[in-house]
Scaffold this motif. Structure first.
Motif, PDB file in Angstrom:
ATOM      1  N   ALA A  96       6.017  11.114   2.354  1.00 38.19           N
ATOM      2  CA  ALA A  96       6.823   9.951   2.983  1.00 38.19           C
ATOM      3  C   ALA A  96       6.176   9.689   4.326  1.00 38.19           C
ATOM      4  O   ALA A  96       6.143   8.459   4.513  1.00 38.19           O
ATOM      5  N   ASP A  97       5.925  10.652   4.891  1.00 43.38           N
ATOM      6  CA  ASP A  97       5.230  10.725   6.409  1.00 43.38           C
ATOM      7  C   ASP A  97       4.124  10.064   6.355  1.00 43.38           C
ATOM      8  O   ASP A  97       3.877   9.151   7.334  1.00 43.38           O
ATOM      9  N   GLU A  98       3.253  10.350   5.612  1.00 45.50           N
ATOM     10  CA  GLU A  98       2.010   9.705   5.450  1.00 45.50           C
ATOM     11  C   GLU A  98       1.974   8.181   5.105  1.00 45.50           C
ATOM     12  O   GLU A  98       1.123   7.367   5.490  1.00 45.50           O
ATOM     13  N   ALA A  99       3.012   7.860   4.041  1.00 41.52           N
ATOM     14  CA  ALA A  99       3.111   6.337   3.715  1.00 41.52           C
ATOM     15  C   ALA A  99       3.413   5.482   4.695  1.00 41.52           C
ATOM     16  O   ALA A  99       3.246   4.290   4.811  1.00 41.52           O
ATOM     17  N   LEU A 100       4.046   6.075   5.861  1.00 41.06           N
ATOM     18  CA  LEU A 100       4.723   5.226   7.024  1.00 41.06           C
ATOM     19  C   LEU A 100       3.312   4.594   7.545  1.00 41.06           C
ATOM     20  O   LEU A 100       3.492   3.439   8.126  1.00 41.06           O
ATOM     21  N   LYS A 116       1.013  -1.158   0.148  1.00 37.11           N
ATOM     22  CA  LYS A 116      -0.025   0.013  -0.133  1.00 37.11           C
ATOM     23  C   LYS A 116       0.888   1.210  -0.092  1.00 37.11           C
ATOM     24  O   LYS A 116       0.627   2.215  -0.593  1.00 37.11           O
ATOM     25  N   ALA A 117       1.891   1.307   0.767  1.00 43.12           N
ATOM     26  CA  ALA A 117       2.761   2.393   0.815  1.00 43.12           C
ATOM     27  C   ALA A 117       3.554   2.758  -0.574  1.00 43.12           C
ATOM     28  O   ALA A 117       3.571   3.846  -1.099  1.00 43.12           O
ATOM     29  N   LEU A 118       3.962   1.522  -1.423  1.00 43.03           N
ATOM     30  CA  LEU A 118       4.388   1.825  -2.616  1.00 43.03           C
ATOM     31  C   LEU A 118       3.559   2.224  -3.542  1.00 43.03           C
ATOM     32  O   LEU A 118       4.009   3.014  -4.581  1.00 43.03           O
ATOM     33  N   ALA A 119       2.199   1.790  -3.394  1.00 42.51           N
ATOM     34  CA  ALA A 119       1.292   2.361  -4.301  1.00 42.51           C
ATOM     35  C   ALA A 119       0.640   3.786  -3.942  1.00 42.51           C
ATOM     36  O   ALA A 119       0.048   4.387  -4.721  1.00 42.51           O
ATOM     37  N   TYR A 120       1.384   4.208  -2.937  1.00 43.40           N
ATOM     38  CA  TYR A 120       0.664   5.687  -2.782  1.00 43.40           C
ATOM     39  C   TYR A 120       1.470   6.588  -3.448  1.00 43.40           C
ATOM     40  O   TYR A 120       2.716   6.664  -3.741  1.00 43.40           O
ATOM     41  N   PRO A 121       0.585   7.743  -3.954  1.00 38.31           N
ATOM     42  CA  PRO A 121       1.254   8.572  -5.311  1.00 38.31           C
ATOM     43  C   PRO A 121       2.275   9.376  -4.500  1.00 38.31           C
ATOM     44  O   PRO A 121       1.927  10.019  -3.322  1.00 38.31           O
TER      45      PRO A 121
END
Lengths: 769, 287
Positions: free
Chosen positions: A120-124, A59-64
């Motif tokens: 980056a923070d949100e993807a965590l 999911k993190a990798l797919a995050y724009p």
């Protein structure tokens, strides 16, 4: 050392970086921005001890905006040191960049690079980690139990970081047998953190030739280069580490941090520059604190106050990884051979792992802890024997010829000088002799006076055989460039080095400029720590300047048709002894002329020091509010012997800063870990209480040149670490003087004071029965 | 810092409409000294910030012995502390303002922000509660005037409804023979959250205490009054023995918790010490 007439050394010349700092033009690592730069963030564990069962980054990798995510599956698995000192006495390799196991709450488990810090923070939050919890160990006592859960499968066994350190001199049992008074006590200390102004930050960039350029806020750029190269499998000339200005380090920025590896690997994976910057919270959970400790101390004294035996056992809490525990344990334990001379000592030091944030290097390096105990017990002995506390210290002070912790003889009478000078200047006898401890206008307050002493080595010898290097170049206009690998933490070290070069060479201060902080350019340096920059690199710079000066004078002698030994150079003007009116400027002597280039003048100094010791005695006045328990430090007179003062204001600044941090340690600063689960309870500046400007006492610093050391430039010794050591016990002793309650720990909280007063009252009442 | 949407409406109607339509993730931004730190440190999840700086009519201070004190939602702590007459008429509020954070923060932080944050340790709340202040609010359904003592329902919580905005604070004029004090207790002299804060306001006539209001900060879910301790003071000449028993009574009326800042026992003990000291301070001024 014999030089008498100084033109530049000993004067508070204007620091070369003052203007850029006050205008904000000085470049710190965080100021670097590059086209296409990404921002890295670290996913941190929310459990203190666990195996990672699975980690899902899809999911993190797919995050724009997310460009890469790294987990323990994606990074080189190389066991490495936290503290990258080369061939350091006893380092333990116990860290991976990312492991399939976490050992403290807040340890990194994955890293993200994205097009903005926010993304980056949100993807965590999108990274899903499944943990298999393991039993944790959160304090020194539990860590040492025979059935304690084990945190590492490396090391000497149990939760020990290194084999116990044992130091023995003389015959301790015989010493105790001869003692008229034996005191025994237990001591402990909290977890202060250095709380530097600039959070850890780095920027990594790889070029087409697979070379890594790495900007980072570090005290040890060459160590960072070495550890990065080793772990990433690169030759040293493919890693270039850069650091310009730094917002402090206080020792903690000597480690090679997890985020530094991850930043380099993210940049490599994305083929784009990546910046990683800690939040303030991360400087707590992922930074390095002082080692919490527990200590048992037993000492024997004769009636006249003479120390005859000392036995000490100390345990340092290392946290989840070894970091500087080997060094801290060795230095802290060995330090108790000295300060107060004693022929018979038996010392045992240990460091244990716990599932808490990592303790590392921090100003005072194990000595803060052990001398806190030594100096409080010295006060107790003085009282029991009816000897004035300052007199008691003077009788026992380490002196010329005594064997230092490092194993070689002490030079001079620095500590005795500091004590004697302070007794006079502080008006100690009159203050201590005052009939009461009342405070005008504050009926519930009591005042008290205390003294604490310290000594601290410049350089990490014999733990590390150090080396300081300097290159001094003369440009064709006569201006001078000093190249040094010593980092500038903000102490003014580069100014001091430029002063030393100018003084030795015989040129003006303003004609010397300093190049530093680029491992591809400047000579190798072990790093800025161990109070050694002025002492060690200063000597190397002086050696290089001397060589350059000799070459200038040879050339000038040819031009003047004089003997070189008859020439003098002052402020860049060369004169002939006994021949007023004959002179050459440095440019006339060395510069290009009639199409002939200037001589290529470059000289290098390389110096491997042993160690010098600096000394200090702190005299303190406190006021204690017996109703609220609040201790206020009202006045401090720190007296320090530094051998030779290079820059008075910078030296004084070191002392004042050390006093401020020491007051914090002793009264308010403690990074608290919940001992039931390893979580941080105050990882931020709201509840981690450093003393601020309004909390600071009146400080009257006294600097002495009582015991110059031939190992430093004109006798100069270190001053970086010394000022943080003696202030703590001085405060604790002053509190006792004020209210008659002894504390054996820090920080001493208001609540501790009230509980102590109650216990004293109860004891008094019981005694009355 | 996490991303959020920023809104800058021009009227109370618009502010209220945005807060209602955007729901739980929307917060008012005035000084932002607490809110932005909370966002940065991930203590509060914010999707929308509704900046009220463009809304007219939220600034201005009136302060006089005859009319009392009134200030608007955009009034900063620094501005209020520096207002002529405030230090003389409301020395308790003045001391609280000067104890709040640092000069830099006070120049940005609004007093009503400090109040609406509804922290039990907020410095400005105890003196205002002890002085019987009220808070004025605006809502499309109608404005309200709420006694500050009834405004808070828990840590971070108040009686404000969705879309309701605090617009001003009013404090009654100080009566002749009335005296007031606020004492903050912390480990540092600045940039500190109160471990305990105690405000005492007393009305006296001919040396007799005719009314007493004690407000205790950081020792309960909201700033607490200590009615039984107050009752012990009323009708007395505030002799040391009475003051000591009132202080002891106040210790029984608070409900502190233990946390990293302090233990509950220590907080309770400080309520006793500070209540006594606050009354003593009042008596010194009265004398």
């Amino acid at each position: 050392m014999t030089k008498q007439d100084f033109r530049i050394v000993g004067k508070s010349v204007k620091r070369d970086d003052v203007i850029e700092k006050v205008t904000g033009e000085g470049k710190y690592t965080g100021d670097y921005h590059m086209p296409g730069m990404l921002f890295g963030k670290i996913k941190r564990s929310e459990i203190a001890h666990a195996k990672i069962k699975s980690i899902d980054v899809s999911k993190a990798l797919a995050y724009p905006g997310v460009k890469a995510v790294l987990t323990h599956h994606d990074v080189p698995r190389v066991l490495h040191y936290g503290s990258p000192h080369p061939r350091s006495a006893s380092c333990t390799k116990d860290q991976y960049i990312l492991d399939d196991r976490v050992r403290f709450w807040g340890e990194g488990v994955a890293a993200v690079a994205a097009t903005s810090e926010e993304i980056a923070d949100e993807a965590l939050d999108l990274i899903e980690v499944e943990y298999e919890p393991l039993p944790g160990v959160y304090d020194i006592d539990t860590a040492q139990l025979p059935d304690a859960p084990l945190i590492h499968d490396v090391g000497p066994g149990g939760n020990l970081v290194i084999p116990p350190v044992h130091v023995e001199r003389g015959d301790v049992d015989k010493g105790f047998a001869e003692a008229d008074l034996i005191l025994e006590g237990e001591f402990a200390g909290g977890r202060p953190t250095p709380t530097y102004m600039e959070p850890n930050v780095c920027v990594a960039d790889w070029d087409g030739s697979n070379k890594l350029t790495f900007w980072t806020s570090t005290q040890t750029s060459f160590m960072v280069r070495g550890a990065l190269a080793e772990v990433l499998g690169l030759p040293l000339n493919k890693v270039r580490v850069l650091v310009d200005h730094m917002g402090g380090g206080f020792g903690a920025k000597q480690d090679l941090f997890q985020h530094e590896f991850l930043c380099a690997l993210l940049a490599k994976k994305c083929r784009r520059p990546v910046k990683m910057e800690f939040t303030r919270r991360e400087t707590f959970v992922a930074g390095r604190s002082r080692h919490p400790f527990k200590l048992w101390l037993k000492q024997g004294f004769r009636k006249d106050g003479t120390l005859v035996a000392r036995e000490m056992k100390v345990v340092f809490e290392s946290g989840a990884y070894g970091s500087h525990s080997p060094g801290v344990t060795n230095v802290g334990t060995a330090s108790a051979t000295s300060l107060y001379r004693c022929d018979n000592v038996r010392l045992n030091g240990r460091a244990v792992y716990t599932n808490t944030p990592i303790a590392g290097a921090y100003r005072g390096y194990g000595v803060v802890q052990t001398y806190y105990a030594l100096d409080i017990q010295m006060d107790e002995a003085a009282e029991k024997l009816g000897i004035d506390p300052a007199e008691m210290r003077l009788r026992n002070a380490v002196r010329e010829g005594d064997i230092a912790p490092s194993g070689h003889p002490i030079i001079g009478h620095g500590l005795e000088s500091c004590i004697s000078h302070g007794v006079e200047a502080f008006n100690w006898a009159a203050k201590k002799g005052a009939p009461d401890r009342l405070v005008a206008g504050r009926p519930s307050a009591r005042k008290g006076y205390g003294i604490g002493c310290e000594m601290h080595g410049s350089s990490a010898y014999p733990g590390i055989k150090e080396q300081g290097n300097a290159t001094v170049k003369m440009n064709e206009d006569g201006s001078i460039t000093l190249l040094t690998g010593a980092a500038g933490l903000g102490t003014g070290a580069h100014t001091a080095l430029a002063q030393i070069v100018a003084e030795e060479l015989g040129v003006t201060f303003s004609s010397v400029s300093v190049v530093h902080g680029d491992t591809d350019v400047v000579p190798w340096d072990i790093g800025a720590f161990a109070s050694h920059t002025t002492y060690m690199v200063g000597t190397a710079a002086k050696m290089a300047a001397a060589e350059l000066r000799a070459r200038v004078l040879v050339r000038a002698a040819e031009k003047l048709q004089e003997k070189a030994e008859n020439l003098e150079m002052v402020d860049g003007i060369i004169t002939v002894t006994g021949k007023p009116g004959t002179s050459l400027t440095i440019l006339e002597a060395m510069g290009p002329s009639r199409g002939i280039p200037a001589e290529h003048l470059i000289a290098t100094g390389s110096y491997m020091p042993t160690k010098s010791y600096s000394f200090g005695a702190h005299f303190v006045e406190v006021e204690v509010d017996t109703e609220t328990g609040i201790i206020e430090c009202k006045k401090v007179m720190p007296v320090h012997d530094v051998g030779k003062i290079i820059h008075p204001i910078a030296a004084q600044g070191q002392v004042e800063g050390g006093v401020q941090q020491g007051i914090g340690h002793t009264l308010t600063e403690n990074y608290v870990i919940d001992t039931s689960n390893g979580r941080s309870l105050n990882a931020g500046l709201v509840d981690y209480k450093m003393p601020l400007s309004m909390d600071m006492p009146d400080i009257e610093t006294v600097l002495l040149e009582a015991a110059p050391d031939p190992g430093g430039p004109w006798g100069a010794k270190g001053i970086g670490e010394d000022p943080i050591i003696a202030i703590g016990p001085a405060i604790a002793n002053a509190v006792y003087d004020a209210i008659g309650v002894r504390f054996h720990h820090y920080p001493i909280t208001p609540e501790d004071v009230l509980n102590g007063l109650r216990a004293k009252q109860k004891d008094g009442a019981n005694a009355g029965l | 810092m996490r991303r959020f949407e920023y809104h800058a409406p021009n009227s109370l109607e618009e502010v209220s409409g945005l807060l209602t339509s955007l729901g739980d993730g929307a917060f008012i931004l005035a000084g932002g000294t607490d809110l932005l730190v909370e966002i940065r440190e991930r203590l509060r999840t914010v999707k929308h910030l509704v900046d009220i700086k463009k809304v007219p009519g939220l600034s201005g201070i009136t302060c006089s012995a005859a009319q009392g004190l009134r200030f608007g939602a955009m009034t900063t702590a620094g501005e209020l502390a520096a207002h002529p007459g405030l230090a003389q008429l409301y020395p308790n509020l003045y001391d609280a303002l000067c104890a709040l954070a640092s000069i830099q923060v006070r120049n940005r932080a609004t007093v009503i922000g400090n109040i609406c944050r509804a922290s039990p340790s907020a410095d400005t709340i105890p003196p205002l509660v002890a002085d019987g202040a009220s808070i004025e609010t605006w809502h499309p359904d109608g404005a309200r005037i709420i006694p500050l003592a009834e405004f808070f329902t828990g840590p971070g919580r108040s009686v404000l409804r969705a879309g309701e905005i605090a617009t001003a604070i009013t404090v009654p004029p100080p009566q002749p023979g009335s005296y007031r004090a606020y004492i903050k207790h912390g480990r540092r002299k600045a940039m500190e959250l109160a471990t305990v804060g105690v405000a005492v306001s007393l009305d006296t006539k001919d040396g007799i205490c005719t009314a007493a209001r004690i407000a205790l900060g950081a020792v309960g879910p909201v700033v607490l009054r200590a009615p039984q301790a107050e009752a012990l003071l009323v009708g007395t000449r505030l002799d040391p023995k009475t003051v000591t028993s009132a202080a002891q009574q106040a210790m029984l009326e608070c409900t502190p918790i233990s946390n990293v800042r302090s233990s509950a026992d220590y907080r309770r003990e400080m309520v006793g010490v500070l209540t006594r000291r606050a009354v003593q301070q009042v008596l010194e001024v009265a004398a």
